[in-house]
Design a protein around this motif. Structure first.
Motif, PDB file in Angstrom:
ATOM      1  N   ASN A   5      41.863  93.369 -98.232  1.00  0.00           N
ATOM      2  CA  ASN A   5      40.490  92.929 -97.974  1.00  0.00           C
ATOM      3  C   ASN A   5      40.092  93.212 -96.525  1.00  0.00           C
ATOM      4  O   ASN A   5      39.587  92.342 -95.813  1.00  0.00           O
ATOM      5  N   LEU A   8      36.445  92.220 -94.913  1.00  0.00           N
ATOM      6  CA  LEU A   8      36.249  90.816 -94.531  1.00  0.00           C
ATOM      7  C   LEU A   8      37.082  90.479 -93.297  1.00  0.00           C
ATOM      8  O   LEU A   8      36.621  89.759 -92.399  1.00  0.00           O
ATOM      9  N   GLU A  12      35.351  89.100 -89.730  1.00  0.00           N
ATOM     10  CA  GLU A  12      35.727  87.842 -89.082  1.00  0.00           C
ATOM     11  C   GLU A  12      36.495  88.069 -87.783  1.00  0.00           C
ATOM     12  O   GLU A  12      36.260  87.406 -86.772  1.00  0.00           O
ATOM     13  N   THR A 164      28.279  83.371 -99.878  1.00  0.00           N
ATOM     14  CA  THR A 164      29.043  84.558 -99.545  1.00  0.00           C
ATOM     15  C   THR A 164      28.938  85.631-100.623  1.00  0.00           C
ATOM     16  O   THR A 164      29.772  86.518-100.691  1.00  0.00           O
ATOM     17  N   ILE A 206      29.138  92.705 -96.269  1.00  0.00           N
ATOM     18  CA  ILE A 206      30.295  91.810 -96.374  1.00  0.00           C
ATOM     19  C   ILE A 206      30.012  90.599 -95.494  1.00  0.00           C
ATOM     20  O   ILE A 206      29.722  90.731 -94.320  1.00  0.00           O
ATOM     21  N   HIS A 207      30.117  89.423 -96.084  1.00  0.00           N
ATOM     22  CA  HIS A 207      29.672  88.234 -95.361  1.00  0.00           C
ATOM     23  C   HIS A 207      30.613  87.068 -95.614  1.00  0.00           C
ATOM     24  O   HIS A 207      31.082  86.857 -96.724  1.00  0.00           O
ATOM     25  N   SER A 208      30.899  86.346 -94.550  1.00  0.00           N
ATOM     26  CA  SER A 208      31.504  85.030 -94.687  1.00  0.00           C
ATOM     27  C   SER A 208      30.822  84.117 -93.681  1.00  0.00           C
ATOM     28  O   SER A 208      30.303  84.587 -92.668  1.00  0.00           O
ATOM     29  N   SER A 211      32.013  84.677 -90.194  1.00  0.00           N
ATOM     30  CA  SER A 211      31.681  85.901 -89.481  1.00  0.00           C
ATOM     31  C   SER A 211      30.217  85.964 -89.087  1.00  0.00           C
ATOM     32  O   SER A 211      29.787  86.881 -88.423  1.00  0.00           O
TER      33      SER A 211
END
Length: 232
Positions: A5, A8, A12, A164, A206-208, A211
């Motif tokens: 991964n 991600l 981050e 997310t 791509i998201h969290s 981040s």
């Protein structure tokens, strides 16, 4: 399948490392090369060097133009397997706020990754935009990023919303009703530097929540490139 991964981890890890380095009084060295070092650290820390290798400034065969007697066209990173069956990851990086981080150069990087994705669909292609919060805001105020179904990439504010889930976008280079004027200006530069022009660029943000903090000194956004049906 994505290897470890990585998109991600990059989203981050880069911002966290920038915040840490800034606290250590290293902000004077920040720029695209600094982010390259962080990307290299994250990649190398998450692979088995016996099976995978990180290469920088890689002249990918899919993006070379015929008759180009100068320097070969390069992508910033290639994560390759030592066996032909292993999937590769291709990465382009931009530092928001640098003189090189212009909308046309962002689009050029995305087109290069889209061409590689079309040539080798099993390759994971990743675009990274990192830098100061204000520089992100300035870049996304360019017309080609402004709201509309066919704008280039999701705006920065979409990474700050809750949740997310994937944010997928297709940006049309042919017959784009929202941005035909901007594309007409940029297109001659793309023609000179690409072997072919993809009809569209397909990205997933791509998201969290980690981040994309609600406030912070630095921001890193990461997109993966998807294969479009019928793309050349």
């Amino acid at each position: 399948m994505p290897i470890n991964n990585f998109p991600l981890r990059l989203a981050e890890g880069i911002t966290a490392k920038l915040d840490f380095d800034y606290a250590c009084n290293r902000g004077h060295s920040f720029g695209e090369y600094h982010v390259h070092g962080v990307v290299n650290e994250i990649l190398c820390a998450n692979i088995d060097p016996a099976t995978r290798n990180v290469r920088t400034g890689f002249a990918h065969p899919a993006i070379q133009t015929e008759g180009n007697g100068g320097r070969k066209r390069e992508i910033d990173f290639l994560l390759e397997g030592r066996e032909p069956v292993d999937n590769e990851i291709c990465i382009e990086v931009k530092w928001a706020g640098s003189s090189h981080c212009k909308p046309e150069n962002v689009l050029l990087d995305l087109c290069r990754l889209q061409i590689i994705k079309a040539a080798r669909p099993e390759t994971e292609c990743v675009f990274i935009l990192s830098g100061p919060e204000m520089a992100h805001t300035d870049l996304f105020n360019a017309r080609i990023f402004l709201a509309g179904t066919n704008c280039l990439l999701h705006r920065r504010s979409e990474a700050l919303t809750q949740g997310t889930g994937p944010r997928v976008k297709s940006f049309l280079l042919a017959s784009n009703p929202d941005h035909s004027d901007e594309i007409e200006v940029i297109m001659p530069k793309l023609v000179k530097r690409l072997p072919t022009i993809p009809r569209s660029v397909h990205t997933t943000l791509i998201h969290s929540t980690r981040s994309a903090p609600q406030c912070g000194r630095f921001q890193t956004l990461v997109w993966t490139i998807g294969a479009g049906a019928g793309e050349s």
